[in-house]
Design an enzyme around this catalytic site. Sequence first.
Site, PDB file in Angstrom:
ATOM      1  N   ARG A  91      -8.577  -6.803 -12.926  1.00 38.13           N
ATOM      2  CA  ARG A  91      -8.595  -5.347 -12.938  1.00 38.13           C
ATOM      3  C   ARG A  91      -8.955  -4.782 -14.315  1.00 38.13           C
ATOM      4  NH1 ARG A  91      -2.314  -4.113 -11.806  1.00 38.13           N
ATOM      5  NH2 ARG A  91      -3.158  -2.124 -11.062  1.00 38.13           N
TER       6      ARG A  91
ATOM      7  N   ASP B  61       7.354   0.388  -2.442  1.00 37.63           N
ATOM      8  CA  ASP B  61       6.488   1.500  -2.078  1.00 37.63           C
ATOM      9  C   ASP B  61       6.919   2.092  -0.741  1.00 37.63           C
ATOM     10  OD1 ASP B  61       5.046   0.753  -4.355  1.00 37.63           O
ATOM     11  OD2 ASP B  61       3.715  -0.535  -3.185  1.00 37.63           O
TER      12      ASP B  61
ATOM     13  N   TYR C 127      -4.824 -11.210 -11.493  1.00 36.42           N
ATOM     14  CA  TYR C 127      -5.437  -9.884 -11.450  1.00 36.42           C
ATOM     15  C   TYR C 127      -6.833  -9.914 -12.077  1.00 36.42           C
ATOM     16  CZ  TYR C 127      -0.959  -7.686 -10.259  1.00 36.42           C
ATOM     17  OH  TYR C 127       0.194  -7.306  -9.628  1.00 36.42           O
TER      18      TYR C 127
ATOM     19  N   TYR D 187      -7.189  -8.613  -6.733  1.00 37.35           N
ATOM     20  CA  TYR D 187      -6.216  -9.613  -7.176  1.00 37.35           C
ATOM     21  C   TYR D 187      -5.885 -10.587  -6.060  1.00 37.35           C
ATOM     22  CZ  TYR D 187      -2.221  -7.091  -5.002  1.00 37.35           C
ATOM     23  OH  TYR D 187      -1.339  -6.496  -4.130  1.00 37.35           O
TER      24      TYR D 187
ATOM     25  N   GLY E 190      -1.851  -1.393  -3.685  1.00 33.92           N
ATOM     26  CA  GLY E 190      -1.803  -0.346  -4.693  1.00 33.92           C
ATOM     27  C   GLY E 190      -0.582   0.495  -4.418  1.00 33.92           C
TER      28      GLY E 190
END
Length: 370
Positions: free
Chosen positions: A121, A291, A119, A103, A47
């Site tokens: 989601r 990230d 995925y 996922y 995430g």
Amino acid sequence: MSGPAGGTARAATTTDVVCLGESMVTFLPSQPGRLADVPSFGRGIGGAESNVACALAAAGHRAAWVGRVGADGFGDHLVETIGGYGVDTSAVRRDPERPTGIYFRTATDRGAGAHEVAYYRAGSAASAMSPANVPYEEVFAGRVLHLSGITAALSADCLELVRELTAPRSGRPLVSFDVNHRPHLWRGGDASVLLELARRCDLVFVGEDEAEEAWGIVGAEAIRAALPEPAVVVVKRGSAGATVFASGLRPGPRSSNAGGAENDGAEFAPDTVTPVPALRVDVVAAVGAGDAFAAGFLSATLRDLPVRDRVRHGHLMAAAVLTVPGDLTEPPARDHADRLVALDDEAWGRLRLGPGWTAADRAPEEVRTP
């Protein structure tokens, strides 16, 4: 503190960065190959925003993650794992009606043609986030609020939430926004809204490739021209490194909402443009690097370091993740990273980082290779 319709008079905070977004359980392949051929998977977490929170907490900052997960075992795993990095998860909400997203992915680079991601989601607990059910007191409790374009793509309610969180308001924290364009999430949607959202923020991370794909804008200078409002725009250029455009305000006729409030009668001073080369890295898995870069840049921003050093810390944090199989890893110790960041340009250019380089007892010359 009021909700989205009002101001946000913030009390003194002990939180450095609040990250809001969806985190999912990710299943990592036991071997390379097509998803159809991989016999087993190991469990991890993934995430964009929670990755940033985990990296910041591991680097010694006070980070919080705000999200929504199902009242299920996968939700338990996410909250426990993210909390295990030292992240404050007290504002995470549990949804008894919707599941936690998951996922599966292959081992190849996301940019490679053979890369696959499956995925699960749609209808997730996180996709139900909205201005009506997010705890605004916790969201605005930090010095920095970090968001990404992924959240805006999850649902109409999530898009409205990101619009509310990036709206000008008195006393809002510095708002950091990683464009994070994911084409599969925008099928049938209009990714140009990411440009609208980015223009409402103070610090923006965007890749040259995603700006071209999402907006048809080519080149770092053109990206900055399309994003005049943010005080800092970090254009990520892949192996070429990153270029930072940073501006101040001076009296003048132009108005802007940069910084979270209207700057009536102000116009932007000329940018300071800082290009910083990337490092050479022996890549193990090209996931989570963006990230990690954002976390490194934010960490150095919280320490009020010069722009060049902020980018170098971003590169080093990204290199730590690139040299391990998953999305997260222990970053280099701060004094170790500071020694590398302080190298002159020639020595920085000679660095080549491989697996194990973050070991605390490694001196700068020990991570160089011919």
